[in-house]
Design an enzyme around this catalytic site. Sequence first.
Site, PDB file in Angstrom:
ATOM      1  N   HIS A  56       0.479  -1.182  -0.071  1.00  0.00           N
ATOM      2  CA  HIS A  56       0.408   0.247   0.190  1.00  0.00           C
ATOM      3  C   HIS A  56       0.767   1.150  -0.280  1.00  0.00           C
ATOM      4  CE1 HIS A  56      -3.829  -2.273   1.949  1.00  0.00           C
ATOM      5  NE2 HIS A  56      -3.479  -2.579   0.176  1.00  0.00           N
ATOM      6  N   GLU A  58       1.253   3.419   1.960  1.00  0.00           N
ATOM      7  CA  GLU A  58       2.251   3.868   2.959  1.00  0.00           C
ATOM      8  C   GLU A  58       3.079   3.348   3.311  1.00  0.00           C
ATOM      9  OE1 GLU A  58      -1.214   2.725   2.529  1.00  0.00           O
ATOM     10  OE2 GLU A  58      -2.620   4.309   3.759  1.00  0.00           O
ATOM     11  N   CYS A  86      -5.889   1.289   5.982  1.00  0.00           N
ATOM     12  CA  CYS A  86      -6.390   0.140   5.902  1.00  0.00           C
ATOM     13  C   CYS A  86      -5.734  -0.141   7.754  1.00  0.00           C
ATOM     14  CB  CYS A  86      -6.923  -1.102   5.356  1.00  0.00           C
ATOM     15  SG  CYS A  86      -4.275  -1.286   5.360  1.00  0.00           S
ATOM     16  N   CYS A  89      -2.536  -1.125   7.888  1.00  0.00           N
ATOM     17  CA  CYS A  89      -1.120   0.524   7.879  1.00  0.00           C
ATOM     18  C   CYS A  89      -1.282   0.989   9.219  1.00  0.00           C
ATOM     19  CB  CYS A  89      -1.910   0.659   6.283  1.00  0.00           C
ATOM     20  SG  CYS A  89      -0.827   0.158   4.486  1.00  0.00           S
TER      21      CYS A  89
END
Lengths: 181, 438
Positions: A56, A58, A86, A89
């Site tokens: 992701h 991040e 999410c 993360c």
Amino acid sequence: MEKREYHEWYMREAIKMAEGALRSDETPVGCVFVRDGKIIGRGMNDTNKSLNGTRHAELVAIGQILQKQPATIFKETDLYVTVEPCVMCASILRQYGIRAVYFGCYNDRFGGTGGVLTIHEDPSVDKPYPVYGGIFREEAIMLLRRFYVQENDKAPEPRQKKARELKTEILPSEIAGPREL
Amino acid sequence: MGELVDCYAVEIPIKSSNVVLNLVKRSIRDFDSIPLLHLRRLAKPAYLPAHLRVQLPSSDNSPSPTDASTSTGSDTSPSISRSTSPASPTGSPPPTATPRPQTIVLLVCPIHLVSSERLTAILSTAAPFLPSPTLQVSPYPLKLLTLPAPLHPPTTGQAASSWTATHWPTVYKRNNPFGAHPAIVSRAESEIKDVAGKWLQLAQSVGQVCKEQGWGIGAGCVIVERSGGNNGKERSQTPTKKWERVVAVAGDARWYGRPDGTNTAATSQVESNPLAHAVMRAIAMVANKRLALGSDPSKKEQLLSSEPDYPFLSKPLTPLEARYASTTDNLSHNGYLCLDLELYVSHEPCVGCAMAALHSRFGRLVFGRRMQRTGALVAEVQAGKAFVDGGLGYGLFWRPELNWKGLVWQFQREVDTDGSEVCEENGADEPFSEETSV
Ligand SMILES: [Zn+2]
Ligand SMILES: [Zn+2]
């Protein structure tokens, strides 16, 4: 929210990253990490290219930052991300001790900071962090819609309907609207 | 409709929904003992039956001069509500009248779990019902509703709509929200029970090797592929020989030194890197294999076993890891992420790793040691314990609200009569702190 323009400036940078993701056929989520007003890392979603469902925006940005900087830097760093982090993360950010998270729209499929769960503030051995949602929410949602339309155009006919249903999935339903800024 | 159960509901400003929900979850004993997953936990006033709606504080029609548009009773649009930020810009004078906040109605729990006095006391400590520090917003009126709600899930969509009209917004789900079908669970169990111990032992060794280098806490994991996959579609027709093989193994390497030579094991304790938890690393190894399977042979080597890529450490760090990581012969072509693969972890993984496993589409996970204060998989919370001592209670592999679910087992060794297993457990290195996230 104080200094709204300040935060908007960084969110605009995050949106630029999300636009980059859209151009490379990744789900358009982008982020920047900011310390003392300086952007120390940028990330965009990379799950399709890497074949890794955990890449992701991040985590991509954290990966980049940690090549140069110690992990302790996150305690003085804020994250600006176009879509709410999410659950994964949100937990990783907490373990690094992130100072604060600013995001655009909620993620009602697997949001970890209020959309589905509240990993940022639940009981935990790690320090909680504050989150602020709703900065350029419409822009973040529009990017996601463009992505699903773009994917639909590529999909063969029979799949169209199914793919089209996806486009609203990201939008908050039960818990609507970002929290007050 | 069958049996009804009386439940409490309370109207709250929408922005406080998570805060209030978490508060009641924490404060009410056995909160989830009756799973009412077919009932909307949070419902907009507009979707409630009229006889409930008129009892809400928001339907009290006293004048609210500043903001008539957020009166929730008139919101009949089924789409997403547009957010209007109720905050006034910094420096502007306080509003003369409190604008009515957008609200949502929380279905709290069956009334036998908590008295109305106690629930009122609990709720009155929540932010929306307290005067705000700036006194710019008056507290929201706290009013407890009691209503009968259907105890069992509807069996048709039609039933759901009619209950929504008469009792409470109800959801019909074709898939079973209470767990996997018992037949699926028992077949999975029969497949893993004889081998789980072996794979968990390997996971432990993998973690131990990294620990000896000072790189990690000693946790490890093993990813296994099974013939025919886990959904069993082909298996019944082709009773060929069954096999299983290790795809990747990884040890926890959170303290692995950075490429510039700082953050070596000696200075490690301050700088832990959760991206190098065992599960994160193993998932990345599978991704590398998938990339290698799709690229030409000259790039294969680079993808599978080049220099460590800090901080993800997706390349093998030890000979044991390299044995499985440096080839693509132990993974089927054309797979998607970790779909149909099995994950064996020496310890209960943290929230980050458990969700990473869900993102990767694992359908089965077995772990060894329970991590009471950091583990994300066990759903039960020990009652009467403070802070995180009773467990986090996430049950992350079977959350109806998440988009992927899987089966989880905690593996418990059967103790031989001579106590040999017990000895082995005691003979291991002293366990790391319970505060540690795996
Ligand atoms: Zn994420
Ligand atoms: Zn972990």
